[in-house]
Design an enzyme around this catalytic site. Structure first.
Site, PDB file in Angstrom:
ATOM      1  N   THR A  83      31.522  39.748  47.510  1.00  0.00           N
ATOM      2  CA  THR A  83      32.896  40.235  47.394  1.00  0.00           C
ATOM      3  C   THR A  83      33.020  41.751  47.495  1.00  0.00           C
ATOM      4  O   THR A  83      34.124  42.263  47.735  1.00  0.00           O
ATOM      5  CB  THR A  83      33.511  39.785  46.063  1.00  0.00           C
ATOM      6  OG1 THR A  83      32.666  40.209  44.983  1.00  0.00           O
ATOM      7  CG2 THR A  83      33.648  38.267  46.028  1.00  0.00           C
ATOM      8  N   ARG A  84      31.914  42.467  47.311  1.00  0.00           N
ATOM      9  CA  ARG A  84      32.004  43.930  47.398  1.00  0.00           C
ATOM     10  C   ARG A  84      30.684  44.494  47.907  1.00  0.00           C
ATOM     11  O   ARG A  84      29.630  44.271  47.310  1.00  0.00           O
ATOM     12  CB  ARG A  84      32.358  44.530  46.033  1.00  0.00           C
ATOM     13  CG  ARG A  84      32.844  45.972  46.092  1.00  0.00           C
ATOM     14  CD  ARG A  84      33.396  46.403  44.744  1.00  0.00           C
ATOM     15  NE  ARG A  84      34.593  45.655  44.390  1.00  0.00           N
ATOM     16  CZ  ARG A  84      35.837  46.011  44.699  1.00  0.00           C
ATOM     17  NH1 ARG A  84      36.034  47.116  45.410  1.00  0.00           N
ATOM     18  NH2 ARG A  84      36.860  45.282  44.339  1.00  0.00           N
ATOM     19  N   ILE A  91      27.120  44.943  45.753  1.00  0.00           N
ATOM     20  CA  ILE A  91      27.261  45.377  44.361  1.00  0.00           C
ATOM     21  C   ILE A  91      28.028  44.379  43.503  1.00  0.00           C
ATOM     22  O   ILE A  91      28.028  44.484  42.281  1.00  0.00           O
ATOM     23  CB  ILE A  91      27.922  46.771  44.258  1.00  0.00           C
ATOM     24  CG1 ILE A  91      29.349  46.746  44.825  1.00  0.00           C
ATOM     25  CG2 ILE A  91      27.080  47.829  44.954  1.00  0.00           C
ATOM     26  CD1 ILE A  91      30.131  48.008  44.541  1.00  0.00           C
ATOM     27  N   SER A  92      28.689  43.415  44.138  1.00  0.00           N
ATOM     28  CA  SER A  92      29.401  42.417  43.348  1.00  0.00           C
ATOM     29  C   SER A  92      29.575  41.147  44.176  1.00  0.00           C
ATOM     30  O   SER A  92      29.742  41.207  45.400  1.00  0.00           O
ATOM     31  CB  SER A  92      30.776  42.941  42.910  1.00  0.00           C
ATOM     32  OG  SER A  92      31.403  42.028  42.034  1.00  0.00           O
ATOM     33  N   SER A  93      29.519  40.014  43.480  1.00  0.00           N
ATOM     34  CA  SER A  93      29.672  38.730  44.167  1.00  0.00           C
ATOM     35  C   SER A  93      30.284  37.719  43.216  1.00  0.00           C
ATOM     36  O   SER A  93      30.335  37.932  42.000  1.00  0.00           O
ATOM     37  CB  SER A  93      28.312  38.233  44.674  1.00  0.00           C
ATOM     38  OG  SER A  93      27.445  37.974  43.576  1.00  0.00           O
TER      39      SER A  93
END
Length: 325
Positions: A83-84, A91-93
């Site tokens: 997601t990021r 860095i984000s999921s």
């Protein structure tokens, strides 16, 4: 887009029920409370866009109806979603739903429990917790203000309002404690002592560590709080916890062992867990001597300002120090 003006609601419901049926068929969601949460929380509201294959972006507002349909199907596929991405680094999921289900069931949540989540991600996991326990019982913390801002928006769009904090997850969030459960959705380099101090005696901590999931029970003793527990059987791969110290060790070279061994999932777990203590040849000798031990034979103890990983027995001959914070 919110829960009241969601034009994808009908199609998403069909995809969501199919996702839940798949998770149940895989052996998870035996708890009716968690099954209801997964059936009712709309995951697509938490992933309005995500990346596939590295950099291809799928999003809910794509003018191409085929790509928009791919986005919705992917939102309910049983897989992680990136997601990021920043400077080429993930860095984000949003984690794999079946793995999330197993982790939430392993938390052994009871009515009235207060939960601290480390790693807000998309907000989806916090929504599942809030669905089960209520908004006031759930606190989620993330270091990145962009992540927490988007998590708040997603949660509000789905009708949930747990406490979302921008802060260092390695420090926890004592103002909302004490907690009965702590769950991390990022890989730890060590177990923060501050988490133990923010827990009630008997609390459970569940977190990714190495390539597994460690389940710790917090206890009270004359010398203070300590925690101990074993790894679950399940493999787990998450982005690292940011804000925590990096383990000051060298990364071992696996060329010293046969390739078929170095690529074995359980051997890689052993290497990760003993990094800085065993070189690959020593790890291989132990792995063969102990007949390729499964993850659940390993554990972690946090006590008296120290913490260590171990095989079979926390006081046995196979133990490896971990950094303490």
């Amino acid at each position: 887009m919110d829960a009241h003006t969601d034009r994808f609601a009908a199609a998403a419901a069909e995809e969501r029920w199919a996702m839940v049926r798949s998770i149940v068929a895989g052996g998870a969601l035996g708890d009716p409370g968690w099954r209801a949460a997964f059936e009712e929380v709309p995951r697509h509201l938490f992933v309005p866009y995500y990346f596939v294959g590295g950099y291809e972006r799928l999003w809910c507002e794509d003018p191409d109806p085929d790509r928009q349909a791919r986005w919705l199907r992917g939102a309910y596929a049983d897989g992680p979603l990136a997601t990021r991405i920043r400077d080429g680094e993930l860095i984000s999921s949003s984690s794999q739903p079946s793995l999330m289900a197993r982790m939430l069931e392993e938390l052994d949540i009871q009515e009235g429990h207060r939960v601290l989540e480390i790693g807000a991600g998309s907000g989806y996991n916090a929504a599942l917790l809030a669905h089960r326990l209520g908004d006031d019982a759930v606190t989620t913390v993330d270091l990145d203000p962009e992540i927490t801002e988007s998590a708040r928006r997603h949660l509000a769009a789905a009708g949930y309002h747990p406490t979302v904090i921008t802060g260092d997850g390695a420090r926890g969030w004592p103002r909302r404690g004490p907690y009965d459960r702590i769950i991390a959705t990022c890989t730890l380099p060590c177990v923060p002592q501050s988490w133990l101090e923010q827990c009630v005696p008997g609390a459970r901590i569940l977190a990714p560590f190495a390539t597994g999931l460690i389940a710790l029970r917090v206890r009270e003793a004359a010398h203070g709080k300590y925690a101990e527990g074993r790894f679950l059987h399940t493999a787990a791969y998450f982005v690292p916890l940011r804000g925590a110290p990096v383990r000051p060790v060298r990364r071992p070279h696996t060329c010293a062992v046969p390739r078929r061994v170095s690529e074995n999932d359980l051997f890689r777990f052993l290497l990760e867990l003993t990094e800085g203590s065993l070189d690959p040849r020593e790890a291989l000798a132990l792995w063969q001597r102990e007949k390729r031990p499964e993850r659940e034979r390993f554990g972690i103890t946090v006590r008296d300002g120290r913490q260590w990983a171990w095989l079979d027995d926390p006081e046995g001959p196979y133990a490896w120090p971990l950094p303490a914070v």
